[in-house]
Design an enzyme around this catalytic site. Structure first.
Site, PDB file in Angstrom:
ATOM      1  CG  ASN A   1      -1.844   1.291   1.426  1.00 64.11           C
ATOM      2  OD1 ASN A   1      -1.726   2.033   0.651  1.00 64.11           O
ATOM      3  ND2 ASN A   1      -2.524   1.094   2.497  1.00 64.11           N
TER       4      ASN A   1
ATOM      5  CE  LYS B   1      -0.552   2.792   6.626  1.00 60.74           C
ATOM      6  NZ  LYS B   1      -1.955   3.356   6.415  1.00 60.74           N
TER       7      LYS B   1
ATOM      8  NE  ARG C   1      -6.215   1.434   0.151  1.00 60.03           N
ATOM      9  CZ  ARG C   1      -6.242   2.595   0.673  1.00 60.03           C
ATOM     10  NH1 ARG C   1      -5.095   3.209   1.373  1.00 60.03           N
ATOM     11  NH2 ARG C   1      -7.511   3.111   0.778  1.00 60.03           N
TER      12      ARG C   1
ATOM     13  CG  HIS D   1     -12.764   4.171   2.972  1.00 58.86           C
ATOM     14  ND1 HIS D   1     -13.576   5.108   3.224  1.00 58.86           N
ATOM     15  CD2 HIS D   1     -11.372   4.348   3.183  1.00 58.86           C
ATOM     16  CE1 HIS D   1     -12.663   5.981   4.101  1.00 58.86           C
ATOM     17  NE2 HIS D   1     -11.546   5.609   3.754  1.00 58.86           N
TER      18      HIS D   1
ATOM     19  CG  HIS E   1     -13.892   2.836   6.477  1.00 56.12           C
ATOM     20  ND1 HIS E   1     -12.965   1.527   6.183  1.00 56.12           N
ATOM     21  CD2 HIS E   1     -12.897   3.513   6.580  1.00 56.12           C
ATOM     22  CE1 HIS E   1     -11.779   1.874   6.330  1.00 56.12           C
ATOM     23  NE2 HIS E   1     -11.673   3.264   6.578  1.00 56.12           N
TER      24      HIS E   1
ATOM     25  NE  ARG F   1      -9.849  12.883   3.766  1.00 56.30           N
ATOM     26  CZ  ARG F   1      -9.744  11.731   3.538  1.00 56.30           C
ATOM     27  NH1 ARG F   1     -10.564  11.367   2.648  1.00 56.30           N
ATOM     28  NH2 ARG F   1      -8.944  11.026   4.063  1.00 56.30           N
TER      29      ARG F   1
ATOM     30  CB  ILE G   1     -13.618   6.512  14.718  1.00 63.66           C
ATOM     31  CG1 ILE G   1     -12.389   7.514  14.520  1.00 63.66           C
ATOM     32  CG2 ILE G   1     -14.720   6.903  15.487  1.00 63.66           C
ATOM     33  CD1 ILE G   1     -12.703   8.852  13.901  1.00 63.66           C
TER      34      ILE G   1
ATOM     35  CD  GLU H   1     -11.294  -1.787  13.169  1.00 67.64           C
ATOM     36  OE1 GLU H   1     -10.279  -1.750  13.930  1.00 67.64           O
ATOM     37  OE2 GLU H   1     -11.467  -1.839  11.982  1.00 67.64           O
TER      38      GLU H   1
ATOM     39  CD  GLU I   1      -8.737  -0.743   3.988  1.00 65.84           C
ATOM     40  OE1 GLU I   1      -8.254  -0.423   4.791  1.00 65.84           O
ATOM     41  OE2 GLU I   1      -9.014   0.264   2.937  1.00 65.84           O
TER      42      GLU I   1
HETATM   43  P1  AMP Z   1      -7.942   4.951  10.815  1.00 65.77           P
HETATM   44  O1  AMP Z   1      -7.762   6.267   9.683  1.00 65.77           O
HETATM   45  O2  AMP Z   1      -8.946   4.086  10.396  1.00 65.77           O
HETATM   46  O3  AMP Z   1      -6.506   4.478  10.941  1.00 65.77           O
HETATM   47  O4  AMP Z   1      -8.451   5.737  12.001  1.00 65.77           O
HETATM   48  C1  AMP Z   1      -7.597   6.727  12.714  1.00 65.77           C
HETATM   49  C2  AMP Z   1      -8.247   7.468  13.721  1.00 65.77           C
HETATM   50  O5  AMP Z   1      -9.088   6.552  14.526  1.00 65.77           O
HETATM   51  C3  AMP Z   1      -7.647   8.333  14.562  1.00 65.77           C
HETATM   52  O6  AMP Z   1      -7.318   9.558  14.154  1.00 65.77           O
HETATM   53  C4  AMP Z   1      -8.389   8.451  15.994  1.00 65.77           C
HETATM   54  O7  AMP Z   1      -9.217   9.519  15.652  1.00 65.77           O
HETATM   55  C5  AMP Z   1      -9.389   7.320  15.933  1.00 65.77           C
HETATM   56  N1  AMP Z   1      -9.160   6.406  16.819  1.00 65.77           N
HETATM   57  C6  AMP Z   1      -8.106   5.565  17.251  1.00 65.77           C
HETATM   58  N2  AMP Z   1      -8.327   4.837  18.348  1.00 65.77           N
HETATM   59  C7  AMP Z   1      -9.381   5.604  19.044  1.00 65.77           C
HETATM   60  C8  AMP Z   1     -10.073   5.436  20.434  1.00 65.77           C
HETATM   61  N3  AMP Z   1      -9.546   4.603  21.214  1.00 65.77           N
HETATM   62  N4  AMP Z   1     -11.127   6.112  20.417  1.00 65.77           N
HETATM   63  C9  AMP Z   1     -11.656   6.876  19.471  1.00 65.77           C
HETATM   64  N5  AMP Z   1     -11.157   7.280  18.396  1.00 65.77           N
HETATM   65  C10 AMP Z   1     -10.002   6.340  18.177  1.00 65.77           C
END
Ligand code: AMP
Length: 396
Positions: free
Chosen positions: A7, A14, A89, A178, A206, A239, A330, A332, A382
């Site tokens: 990726n 990655k 990817r 996504h 997502h 964004r 977020i 998850e 992914e």
């Molecule tokens: P991603 O782009 O899917 O890697 O998501 C990254 C975002 O997930 C980060 O910028 C955080 O805002 C959010 N995030 C990660 N861990 C947590 C958590 N425990 N609680 C709330 N938001 C989280």
């Protein structure tokens, strides 16, 4: 067989090496700050060993990948010939690259042609494809497009109400993003429920630093919140998501802002960061909400409300909802966001179990047994989805 998933971002790579079809991760990691004065490489192997390099320069993606291969050869594989295929990817396939495909020079050229639609990722993807060809000449490369899954969206949902010739001549339409993640969690949801995905209507959320929601009807994407670019739809880290497009012309006229400045405003300075004036990180803002901080509450209220709006719209689009899935950083990890969203979905018969919802990064049902719609947290994967697609293509 071992499949390497790559990726390539503008200054990052990655990667995961997976044993397929078992889907076991043999090694994984990422190279960051490519082209900067000092790079970072983090590499982990299945036996729990971890290497972190923070004092080397990776002037190019090739330099970074060379180091990755060096680390793989130091214990994970005896020869690079053990890597039988590479899955790439690719964020945007445009109108022409609609399905996962084996990569040859014409495909690399076609990916290059998508540049105007995705100037951020295309150059990095092309470098990654060329580097894989050079460093792993015996392993076929497969391109997996984030936009493929959304190819089933009907015309009335992918067209914008602008002059039709902008679609015909300039290919301006909804492409979504996504897709690999939405496809993966929707399929996983069907598996968990023990049902054929053709019989299910699922809304996949997502929610990460970039966020999108997809209506998956009978296994097919029928609408998604991202558009021509990954800017439309939900409020994201930086964004803006949906805005009245006249805001841009208004700012152009009244503040003399040019296209680049407007681009920066809506991509980098908006979203949670712009609204809160504190942070783009949901974790920081959640802490603020807990402490009663008005700016954090303001930003998270707009963020949560927009998710509710899209779920509501997609419920009407499909006419029936069997399951709602939350995934990504977020989705998850934030019981707060999931709770705030789901408590407004009473019209759908959604009922959340607060105890079940108190979970992070785990596959789990978070709705009550009485809930009319199953609500689940399903961590996205992914890389595994890309490895599966790559495995299928090279063994066809
Ligand atoms: P991603 O782009 O899917 O890697 O998501 C990254 C975002 O997930 C980060 O910028 C955080 O805002 C959010 N995030 C990660 N861990 C947590 C958590 N425990 N609680 C709330 N938001 C989280």
């Amino acid at each position: 067989m071992k499949i390497l998933v790559l990726n390539c971002g503008s200054s990052t790579v990655k990667y995961q090496l997976l044993e397929m079809p078992a889907g076991e991760v043999v090694a994984k990691g990422n190279v960051e700050r490519i082209g900067e004065p000092v790079g970072i490489l983090k590499h982990k192997t299945a036996d729990g060993k971890c290497v972190e390099i923070t004092d080397q320069v990776f002037p190019t993606h090739e330099a970074g990948l060379n180091k990755v291969f060096e680390l793989l050869l130091a214990g994970t594989v005896k020869s690079l010939d053990e890597i039988k295929a590479v899955g790439h990817r690719v964020v945007h396939g445009g109108e022409k690259l609609t399905h996962t495909c084996l990569v040859d020079d014409s495909i690399i050229e076609a990916i290059n042609g998508v540049y105007p639609l995705d100037p951020l990722h295309v150059p990095a993807h092309v470098i990654g494809l060329n580097v894989a060809k050079k460093l792993l000449p015996n392993a076929p490369s497969v391109a997996v497009f984030d936009t493929s899954f959304h190819q089933t969206i009907p015309e009335y949902a992918y067209l914008y109400a602008v002059p039709y010739k902008l679609y015909k001549e300039d290919h301006i339409r909804r492409y979504g993003a996504h897709g690999t993640s939405h496809m993966y969690v929707a399929n996983r949801m069907a598996k968990i429920l023990g049902k054929d995905i053709k019989d299910l209507n699922i809304i996949t959320c997502h929610i990460g630093s970039g966020s999108s929601i997809t209506a998956v009807e009978g296994g097919k994407s029928v609408d998604t919140s991202m558009g021509l670019t990954p800017l439309e739809g939900l409020v994201m880290g930086t964004r803006c998501g949906d805005i009245d497009p006249a805001i841009l012309t208004y700012l152009g006229r009244t503040k003399g802002m040019n296209a680049d400045e407007l681009d920066e405003l809506i991509n980098k300075k908006s979203g949670l960061l712009g609204l809160s004036e504190i942070s783009n990180d949901c974790r920081v803002l959640e802490e603020g909400v807990e402490k009663g901080d008005a700016a954090s509450i303001r930003a998270m209220n707009v963020f949560n409300y927009r998710i509710v709006k899209y779920i509501g719209a997609y419920a009407m689009v499909m006419g029936r909802v069997d399951a709602i899935v939350f995934t990504a950083g977020i989705g998850e990890n934030s019981p707060y966001v999931r709770g705030e969203v789901c408590k407004r979905l009473g019209l759908l018969g959604v009922e959340i179990d607060d105890e079940r919802n108190d979970c992070h990064g785990k596959e789990r049902k978070i709705s009550t047994d009485a809930s009319k719609v199953d609500v689940w947290v399903i961590p996205t994967n992914e890389e595994l989805a890309i490895a599966q697609e790559t495995f299928d293509i090279v063994n066809r």
